[in-house]
Design a protein around this motif. Sequence first.
Motif, mmCIF file in Angstrom:
data_model
loop_
_atom_site.group_PDB
_atom_site.id
_atom_site.type_symbol
_atom_site.label_atom_id
_atom_site.label_comp_id
_atom_site.label_asym_id
_atom_site.label_seq_id
_atom_site.Cartn_x
_atom_site.Cartn_y
_atom_site.Cartn_z
ATOM 1 N N MET A 1 -8.167 18.309 -3.204
ATOM 2 C CA MET A 1 -8.019 19.409 -4.155
ATOM 3 C C MET A 1 -9.374 20.028 -4.489
ATOM 4 O O MET A 1 -10.361 19.306 -4.661
ATOM 5 N N ILE A 2 -9.419 21.343 -4.555
ATOM 6 C CA ILE A 2 -10.632 22.043 -4.995
ATOM 7 C C ILE A 2 -10.886 21.715 -6.456
ATOM 8 O O ILE A 2 -9.977 21.782 -7.292
ATOM 9 N N ARG A 3 -12.113 21.377 -6.792
ATOM 10 C CA ARG A 3 -12.440 21.019 -8.174
ATOM 11 C C ARG A 3 -12.654 22.262 -9.028
ATOM 12 O O ARG A 3 -13.143 23.286 -8.542
ATOM 13 N N VAL A 4 -12.314 22.136 -10.303
ATOM 14 C CA VAL A 4 -12.447 23.258 -11.232
ATOM 15 C C VAL A 4 -13.068 22.766 -12.536
ATOM 16 O O VAL A 4 -13.009 21.580 -12.871
ATOM 17 N N GLY A 5 -13.661 23.691 -13.269
ATOM 18 C CA GLY A 5 -14.135 23.374 -14.607
ATOM 19 C C GLY A 5 -12.980 23.401 -15.589
ATOM 20 O O GLY A 5 -12.028 24.165 -15.418
ATOM 21 N N LEU A 6 -13.056 22.569 -16.609
ATOM 22 C CA LEU A 6 -12.003 22.536 -17.619
ATOM 23 C C LEU A 6 -12.585 22.303 -18.997
ATOM 24 O O LEU A 6 -13.326 21.343 -19.225
ATOM 25 N N GLN A 7 -12.274 23.206 -19.912
ATOM 26 C CA GLN A 7 -12.480 22.988 -21.333
ATOM 27 C C GLN A 7 -11.109 22.895 -21.986
ATOM 28 O O GLN A 7 -10.199 23.646 -21.633
ATOM 29 N N TRP A 8 -10.985 21.994 -22.954
ATOM 30 C CA TRP A 8 -9.715 21.768 -23.647
ATOM 31 C C TRP A 8 -9.966 22.075 -25.115
ATOM 32 O O TRP A 8 -10.584 21.307 -25.834
ATOM 33 N N ILE A 9 -9.513 23.247 -25.548
ATOM 34 C CA ILE A 9 -9.970 23.836 -26.801
ATOM 35 C C ILE A 9 -8.789 24.153 -27.716
ATOM 36 O O ILE A 9 -7.788 24.732 -27.280
ATOM 37 N N ALA A 10 -8.924 23.822 -28.997
ATOM 38 C CA ALA A 10 -7.874 24.111 -29.973
ATOM 39 C C ALA A 10 -7.893 25.581 -30.370
ATOM 40 O O ALA A 10 -8.944 26.206 -30.486
ATOM 41 N N ARG A 11 -6.691 26.116 -30.582
ATOM 42 C CA ARG A 11 -6.552 27.463 -31.141
ATOM 43 C C ARG A 11 -5.385 27.456 -32.117
ATOM 44 O O ARG A 11 -4.240 27.683 -31.761
ATOM 45 N N GLY A 12 -5.709 27.161 -33.369
ATOM 46 C CA GLY A 12 -4.697 27.045 -34.402
ATOM 47 C C GLY A 12 -4.019 25.691 -34.391
ATOM 48 O O GLY A 12 -4.293 24.828 -33.546
ATOM 49 N N THR A 43 -14.171 30.251 -7.261
ATOM 50 C CA THR A 43 -14.201 31.568 -6.613
ATOM 51 C C THR A 43 -13.209 32.574 -7.187
ATOM 52 O O THR A 43 -13.384 33.782 -7.020
ATOM 53 N N ARG A 44 -12.178 32.111 -7.904
ATOM 54 C CA ARG A 44 -11.106 33.008 -8.321
ATOM 55 C C ARG A 44 -11.240 33.507 -9.756
ATOM 56 O O ARG A 44 -10.457 34.355 -10.189
ATOM 57 N N GLY A 45 -12.203 32.977 -10.503
ATOM 58 C CA GLY A 45 -12.363 33.402 -11.884
ATOM 59 C C GLY A 45 -11.824 32.379 -12.868
ATOM 60 O O GLY A 45 -11.669 31.195 -12.551
ATOM 61 N N PHE A 159 6.126 33.219 -10.329
ATOM 62 C CA PHE A 159 6.928 32.080 -10.745
ATOM 63 C C PHE A 159 6.549 30.803 -10.003
ATOM 64 O O PHE A 159 6.376 30.798 -8.779
ATOM 65 N N PHE A 160 6.470 29.709 -10.771
ATOM 66 C CA PHE A 160 6.194 28.403 -10.168
ATOM 67 C C PHE A 160 7.210 28.099 -9.069
ATOM 68 O O PHE A 160 6.851 27.541 -8.015
ATOM 69 N N GLU A 161 8.453 28.426 -9.343
ATOM 70 C CA GLU A 161 9.524 28.082 -8.400
ATOM 71 C C GLU A 161 9.321 28.728 -7.029
ATOM 72 O O GLU A 161 9.851 28.230 -6.022
ATOM 73 N N ASP A 162 8.559 29.822 -6.975
ATOM 74 C CA ASP A 162 8.356 30.532 -5.712
ATOM 75 C C ASP A 162 7.070 30.116 -4.994
ATOM 76 O O ASP A 162 6.846 30.518 -3.846
ATOM 77 N N ALA A 163 6.221 29.344 -5.650
ATOM 78 C CA ALA A 163 4.951 28.929 -5.045
ATOM 79 C C ALA A 163 5.207 27.851 -3.983
ATOM 80 O O ALA A 163 6.211 27.132 -4.043
ATOM 81 N N PRO A 164 4.313 27.723 -3.003
ATOM 82 C CA PRO A 164 4.517 26.720 -1.948
ATOM 83 C C PRO A 164 4.566 25.304 -2.507
ATOM 84 O O PRO A 164 3.749 24.932 -3.366
ATOM 85 N N ALA A 165 5.515 24.524 -2.024
ATOM 86 C CA ALA A 165 5.599 23.117 -2.412
ATOM 87 C C ALA A 165 4.490 22.335 -1.719
ATOM 88 O O ALA A 165 4.088 22.650 -0.592
ATOM 89 N N LEU A 182 -2.000 28.884 -6.702
ATOM 90 C CA LEU A 182 -2.997 29.807 -6.154
ATOM 91 C C LEU A 182 -3.067 29.751 -4.635
ATOM 92 O O LEU A 182 -3.769 30.557 -4.010
ATOM 93 N N GLY A 183 -2.378 28.800 -4.040
ATOM 94 C CA GLY A 183 -2.345 28.697 -2.584
ATOM 95 C C GLY A 183 -3.569 28.071 -1.955
ATOM 96 O O GLY A 183 -3.723 28.128 -0.730
ATOM 97 N N ASP A 184 -4.437 27.466 -2.782
ATOM 98 C CA ASP A 184 -5.650 26.862 -2.216
ATOM 99 C C ASP A 184 -5.818 25.395 -2.602
ATOM 100 O O ASP A 184 -6.864 24.801 -2.357
ATOM 101 N N GLY A 185 -4.797 24.809 -3.209
ATOM 102 C CA GLY A 185 -4.852 23.393 -3.560
ATOM 103 C C GLY A 185 -5.636 23.075 -4.810
ATOM 104 O O GLY A 185 -5.902 21.905 -5.072
ATOM 105 N N SER A 186 -5.966 24.071 -5.613
ATOM 106 C CA SER A 186 -6.794 23.816 -6.805
ATOM 107 C C SER A 186 -5.974 23.549 -8.054
ATOM 108 O O SER A 186 -6.295 22.644 -8.836
ATOM 109 N N LEU A 187 -4.919 24.323 -8.267
ATOM 110 C CA LEU A 187 -4.099 24.229 -9.476
ATOM 111 C C LEU A 187 -2.650 24.015 -9.060
ATOM 112 O O LEU A 187 -2.033 24.889 -8.451
ATOM 113 N N LEU A 188 -2.142 22.833 -9.388
ATOM 114 C CA LEU A 188 -0.820 22.437 -8.913
ATOM 115 C C LEU A 188 0.128 22.283 -10.101
ATOM 116 O O LEU A 188 -0.061 21.419 -10.960
ATOM 117 N N ALA A 189 1.143 23.133 -10.155
ATOM 118 C CA ALA A 189 2.135 23.078 -11.223
ATOM 119 C C ALA A 189 3.098 21.925 -10.956
ATOM 120 O O ALA A 189 3.586 21.747 -9.841
#
Length: 285
Positions: A1-12, A43-45, A159-165, A182-189
Amino acid sequence: MIRVGLQWIARGACTHPEVMTISGGSLCAVEFPAMVGVIRHPTRGMFLFDTGYDPAFIAATRPFPERLYRWTTPVRIGEDAEWQTWLAAHDIAESEIAGTIISHFHGDHVAGLGNLAHVPVYCARAGLSQLRSSGRFARVRRGLLAALVPPEVDTQARFFEDAPACQLPSAFAPFREARDILGDGSLLAVELPGHCAGHWGLALITEAGQPVLLAADAVWSGQSITQHRPPPRITTALLGDTRRYRQTLDLLSRASKNNGELAILPSHCAASARKFSATGDNDAG
């Protein structure tokens, strides 16, 4: 899997009797933060996982019957949750946001979508369909506020249901199947059924190499996972499907026990957020 940055931030945040969120809990009200995942793809933002609370929630719950939502689940939405203020406080450039990933359509997860209707929205068809097809009283009973989801979302939806399994890495076992949004193995629902129609989580690997499962409202607390303590049936039956909820909890408990490095982050658990923040360069403020 492509690695990504993650912040876990409260909003309310909201308050609710603990006993309604975990069996054997206290009758006292407990504050539950609404966490937002700020994901930085190499690369995707930038992508947001849910939006937390927003001042728009107050406007959406002024009329009746929507006001019942705010009466039964009191909220705290301070000035720091205002959109531009919240972005600036966490060094988020609005122009960098490439999309929003919505775990499900409850009001505390989509209240900020009015600020993001111009970018792609990744979500479950089942969840959006229920939001658009239900009557007002039925929506409120299920925690849905249609006014928070602009019509533009329907045309922007991917839709998640339409993304590649695809298959999940062993670090997420016993969860196996996911959708590569995203089709690149980075974010898997990952479907986490039971809480409500169209309820999904998100699997990713952080830049530090840690596997993370953003579990949304599959549970309200990490304690529920480690001690295998579901909410009472009255809670799960009101919002979703008790049998499927408990099956998902069983999978989460097994994943937590079997994978020591896996961080499972429920959207309303302050303790899990603090623990994740302490493991590295993560912001759980």
